[in-house]
Structure formats: structure tokens, C-alpha cells
Design a protein around this motif. Structure first.
Motif, PDB file in Angstrom:
ATOM      1  N   LYS A   2       0.838  -1.190   0.000  1.00 11.11           N
ATOM      2  CA  LYS A   2       0.000   0.000   0.000  1.00 11.11           C
ATOM      3  C   LYS A   2       0.880   1.249   0.000  1.00 11.11           C
ATOM      4  N   ASN A   3       0.255   2.348  -0.394  1.00  9.88           N
ATOM      5  CA  ASN A   3       1.000   3.598  -0.537  1.00  9.88           C
ATOM      6  C   ASN A   3       1.206   4.273   0.802  1.00  9.88           C
ATOM      7  N   GLN A   4       1.957   3.653   1.627  1.00 10.87           N
ATOM      8  CA  GLN A   4       2.305   4.236   2.924  1.00 10.87           C
ATOM      9  C   GLN A   4       3.818   4.239   3.031  1.00 10.87           C
ATOM     10  N   THR A   5       4.371   5.314   3.542  1.00  6.11           N
ATOM     11  CA  THR A   5       5.814   5.402   3.700  1.00  6.11           C
ATOM     12  C   THR A   5       6.212   4.722   4.986  1.00  6.11           C
ATOM     13  N   TYR A   6       6.896   3.610   4.871  1.00  7.31           N
ATOM     14  CA  TYR A   6       7.326   2.872   6.049  1.00  7.31           C
ATOM     15  C   TYR A   6       8.670   3.411   6.539  1.00  7.31           C
ATOM     16  N   ALA A   7       8.853   3.356   7.824  1.00  7.46           N
ATOM     17  CA  ALA A   7      10.143   3.743   8.403  1.00  7.46           C
ATOM     18  C   ALA A   7      11.061   2.544   8.318  1.00  7.46           C
ATOM     19  N   LEU A   8      11.810   2.466   7.243  1.00  6.73           N
ATOM     20  CA  LEU A   8      12.686   1.331   6.992  1.00  6.73           C
ATOM     21  C   LEU A   8      14.093   1.669   7.424  1.00  6.73           C
ATOM     22  N   THR A   9      14.612   0.865   8.324  1.00  8.69           N
ATOM     23  CA  THR A   9      15.982   1.042   8.788  1.00  8.69           C
ATOM     24  C   THR A   9      16.786  -0.156   8.323  1.00  8.69           C
ATOM     25  N   ALA A  10      17.672   0.060   7.360  1.00 11.81           N
ATOM     26  CA  ALA A  10      18.495  -1.028   6.855  1.00 11.81           C
ATOM     27  C   ALA A  10      19.799  -1.040   7.626  1.00 11.81           C
ATOM     28  N   ASP A 221       2.780   3.450  14.762  1.00  8.29           N
ATOM     29  CA  ASP A 221       4.228   3.665  14.791  1.00  8.29           C
ATOM     30  C   ASP A 221       4.973   2.432  14.277  1.00  8.29           C
ATOM     31  N   HIS A 222       4.758   2.157  13.017  1.00  5.34           N
ATOM     32  CA  HIS A 222       5.283   0.950  12.376  1.00  5.34           C
ATOM     33  C   HIS A 222       6.741   1.155  11.975  1.00  5.34           C
ATOM     34  N   ASP A 223       7.610   0.233  12.378  1.00 11.12           N
ATOM     35  CA  ASP A 223       9.038   0.372  12.083  1.00 11.12           C
ATOM     36  C   ASP A 223       9.581  -0.942  11.545  1.00 11.12           C
ATOM     37  N   LEU A 224      10.305  -0.875  10.437  1.00 14.08           N
ATOM     38  CA  LEU A 224      10.896  -2.049   9.802  1.00 14.08           C
ATOM     39  C   LEU A 224      12.410  -1.987   9.900  1.00 14.08           C
ATOM     40  N   VAL A 225      13.031  -3.128  10.188  1.00 16.71           N
ATOM     41  CA  VAL A 225      14.488  -3.196  10.292  1.00 16.71           C
ATOM     42  C   VAL A 225      14.983  -4.439   9.560  1.00 16.71           C
ATOM     43  N   ILE A 226      16.051  -4.276   8.781  1.00 17.09           N
ATOM     44  CA  ILE A 226      16.709  -5.395   8.100  1.00 17.09           C
ATOM     45  C   ILE A 226      18.142  -5.482   8.587  1.00 17.09           C
ATOM     46  N   LYS A 227      18.574  -6.702   8.945  1.00 21.50           N
ATOM     47  CA  LYS A 227      19.961  -6.940   9.329  1.00 21.50           C
ATOM     48  C   LYS A 227      20.518  -8.070   8.483  1.00 21.50           C
ATOM     49  N   LEU A 228      21.759  -7.910   8.059  1.00 19.26           N
ATOM     50  CA  LEU A 228      22.416  -8.942   7.285  1.00 19.26           C
ATOM     51  C   LEU A 228      23.146  -9.906   8.204  1.00 19.26           C
ATOM     52  N   GLY A 229      23.196 -11.177   7.791  1.00 19.44           N
ATOM     53  CA  GLY A 229      23.902 -12.189   8.545  1.00 19.44           C
ATOM     54  C   GLY A 229      25.399 -12.156   8.266  1.00 19.44           C
ATOM     55  N   PRO A 235      22.533  -7.028  -0.433  1.00 15.92           N
ATOM     56  CA  PRO A 235      21.517  -7.080  -1.490  1.00 15.92           C
ATOM     57  C   PRO A 235      21.641  -5.897  -2.428  1.00 15.92           C
ATOM     58  N   SER A 236      21.450  -6.143  -3.708  1.00 14.80           N
ATOM     59  CA  SER A 236      21.580  -5.079  -4.704  1.00 14.80           C
ATOM     60  C   SER A 236      20.395  -4.117  -4.657  1.00 14.80           C
ATOM     61  N   ASP A 237      19.259  -4.576  -4.152  1.00 18.04           N
ATOM     62  CA  ASP A 237      18.056  -3.749  -4.119  1.00 18.04           C
ATOM     63  C   ASP A 237      17.375  -3.901  -2.758  1.00 18.04           C
ATOM     64  N   PRO A 238      17.788  -3.133  -1.731  1.00 18.95           N
ATOM     65  CA  PRO A 238      17.193  -3.267  -0.394  1.00 18.95           C
ATOM     66  C   PRO A 238      15.685  -3.045  -0.374  1.00 18.95           C
ATOM     67  N   GLN A 239      15.200  -2.050  -1.118  1.00 20.67           N
ATOM     68  CA  GLN A 239      13.758  -1.815  -1.146  1.00 20.67           C
ATOM     69  C   GLN A 239      13.019  -2.982  -1.807  1.00 20.67           C
ATOM     70  N   GLY A 240      13.638  -3.547  -2.846  1.00 15.05           N
ATOM     71  CA  GLY A 240      13.047  -4.718  -3.480  1.00 15.05           C
ATOM     72  C   GLY A 240      13.005  -5.909  -2.544  1.00 15.05           C
ATOM     73  N   LEU A 241      14.034  -6.040  -1.692  1.00 13.16           N
ATOM     74  CA  LEU A 241      14.063  -7.111  -0.700  1.00 13.16           C
ATOM     75  C   LEU A 241      12.904  -6.963   0.275  1.00 13.16           C
TER      76      LEU A 241
END
Length: 299
Positions: A2-10, A221-229, A235-241
Motif C-alpha cells: 500500500k502507498n504508505q511510507t514505512y520507516a525502513l531502517t536497513a 508507529d510501524h518500524d521495519l528493520v533489516i539486518k544482514l547475517g 543485497p543489490s536492491d534493499p527496497q526490493g528485498l
């Protein structure tokens, strides 16, 4: 999405190396990992009461034969329910219904008959559930880590290039407030040869309030976090991931904002929640307390 801006912390940092496992189907339970039971006195064939320090040698054949007989009886009951619907699960004890549910989930193949049986088990457990009478008891029972087993939401569209190997929900309680953190372990293949050399963890965190009864009203207050192992490629495309993870996870776990959750069944081992809201009205999730039960899909 959906068209919502998520707080993505990579967060591209080194974390513990994640083991690769078979593809995770969001609508069915993950059965590639086994946990050690904390209920060694249970007499259920599903609750295997052994620990890494305990040997089964020298137990003889009588207990093995008894266990096989119990498994065969349970399979016969499942077949009667799935094929003929002859068994009235509402007349069973909650513990018996729970054992049948935990026995069926790892072996599901996705047929409509199986989903109907799961629904009958859930309805029977909800009918027998007596909700905690105080907030303290509710929080005590809910708090901790829960392994995702099943969702009635069939809207997921997982990609073969990404696999979820574990999905955990952590409930942090604080009186009438709290936080729900959904954590996924994932492997990604960006190469044509299908090598899953990008791996890591993903978390979706959101707060909640308890405004009436035991209903958890989810905030925004939705927050997304990605951590690499450790040793993972970047990843070449974090948003795509993030998009691939969104497709693979149950959508109500990826983003539960502006929804409410009712706890419709809860004991020391499993937890069932029902979502209320325009996006996921009536969707149910089934969780197992992490480390509480060992489920063997080969039984």
C-alpha cells in the motif's frame, strides 16, 4: 504494498550466521526446525520429553510400541475428521483438541478439507477458552516469544527467490501498553543459479494499547528493520528485498497498523489471535510458545 511510507531502517551489520532451511510457506507451519520441550511429563506423542543430555537407549520396545499405537490412533482420528467429519471435536477436552491441531498443522498439504478441520479445531478451542480475569494474568500469559504456525490469510504471494526459514512474534508487555515485534529469518537468491547467498533477519515492530477487555489496539508507529547475517552478500536492491519479504509474510504480521487483536485462546503452549479491522477482519493466527513443544512432521 500500500502507498504508505514505512520507516525502513536497513542495518547492514554482522549478526549471527543464520542456517539455511527449506522454503517457508506463510499459510502453513514451518516444520524445518525442532525445539526442545519444557514439558517432560506430558503423555502426548507430540510432546517429546527428551533433552540433549538425555539418552533413549535401553528403554525397551514396549514404550516404542505404545507410542506407535498412539500415533496410529491419532492418524485414524484425523482421517475420520478430514474425510467424513464424524468426530465432534466440541465434545473433546481442550487438551485433546490442541493435540489434534498440533498434529495436523505440520502435515498439511493445503486441501480445503484440511483448512475446514483446522477451523473446527480453532472454533472448539475458542469455545472452551476462559479468558484471564486480570490484566496481570493476561500479560503474564502473553509475554515472550511465539513461533508462528498458521494463518487463515491466504493473500501471500511468496517469490521463489526468497525463503523465510523462521517467523517469531515477540510480545513485550507493559501494563495497558506494549509492543509486538515480528521477526523473520530469510535467505535470498539474486543469481540465476539459485544460490541463496544473501541472508539475514527482518523485524516489524509496532506498539499497542489495551483499551477494553483484552483487546490489543494496534497503533501506527510501524518500524521495519533489516539486518544482514555474517558472511552475507549485500543485497543489490534493499527496497526490493522489503517487497519480497512483504509478499512472503502474512500481511497482518508485516503491517498490523490500525488493526486490533483479540486473544481468543491462550495457554502455556499455544496462542490464537483474531484480527479486527477493515483489512483483515476475522483473520486468525496460531502461535506456539518458542521452545515449549517439539513437533515432528514425520509422526
Amino acid at each position: 504494498m500500500k502507498n504508505q511510507t514505512y520507516a525502513l531502517t536497513a542495518v547492514l551489520v554482522a549478526t549471527s550466521c543464520l542456517q539455511q532451511a527449506s522454503a517457508f510457506q506463510p499459510q502453513l507451519p514451518c516444520t524445518t526446525r525442532q525445539t526442545t520441550t519444557t514439558h517432560p511429563q506430558s503423555n502426548s506423542a507430540l510432546f517429546v520429553g527428551t533433552s540433549p543430555q538425555t539418552s533413549n537407549a535401553g528403554q525397551g520396545f514396549s514404550k516404542v510400541a505404545t507410542k506407535i499405537d498412539r500415533i496410529e490412533q491419532k492418524i485414524e482420528v484425523q482421517e475420520e475428521i478430514i474425510e467424513h467429519g464424524k468426530t465432534d471435536v466440541r465434545s473433546m477436552r481442550a487438551e485433546e483438541v490442541k493435540e489434534l491441531l498440533l498434529d495436523l498443522l505440520p502435515r498439511m498439504t493445503g486441501t480445503p478439507e484440511e483448512f475446514a478441520v483446522v477451523e473446527s479445531y480453532v472454533n472448539a478451542l475458542e469455545d472452551k477458552f476462559i479468558a484471564p480475569q486480570t490484566l496481570d494474568f493476561l500479560n503474564l500469559a502473553m509475554a515472550g516469544e511465539w513461533q508462528f504456525l498458521f494463518t487463515t490469510n491466504q493473500l501471500g504471494r511468496p517469490s521463489p527467490s526468497l525463503r523465510l526459514t523462521e517467523l517469531i512474534q515477540k510480545v513485550n508487555v507493559n501494563g495497558l501498553h506494549g509492543e509486538v515485534v515480528n521477526q523473520a529469518s530469510w535467505d535470498l537468491s539474486e543469481e540465476i543459479n539459485g544460490v541463496f547467498d544473501v541472508r539475514g533477519g527482518f523485524s516489524s515492530s509496532i506498539s499497542y494499547n489495551i483499551n477494553q477487555g483484552a483487546r490489543m489496539t494496534i497503533n501506527e508507529d510501524h518500524d521495519l528493520v533489516i539486518k544482514l547475517g555474517t558472511g552475507s552478500k549485500v543485497p543489490s536492491d534493499p527496497q526490493g528485498l522489503v517487497g519480497l519479504i512483504h509478499r512472503a509474510m502474512p500481511t497482518e504480521m508485516f503491517d498490523a497498523s490500525n488493526l486490533a487483536m483479540d486473544t481468543t485462546y491462550l495457554d502455556t503452549d499455544i496462542r490464537i489471535v483474531r484480527f479486527t479491522g477493515s483489512r483483515h477482519e476475522g483473520v486468525r493466527n496460531i502461535f506456539m510458545r518458542k521452545g515449549a513443544i517439539q513437533i515432528n512432521p514425520n509422526l
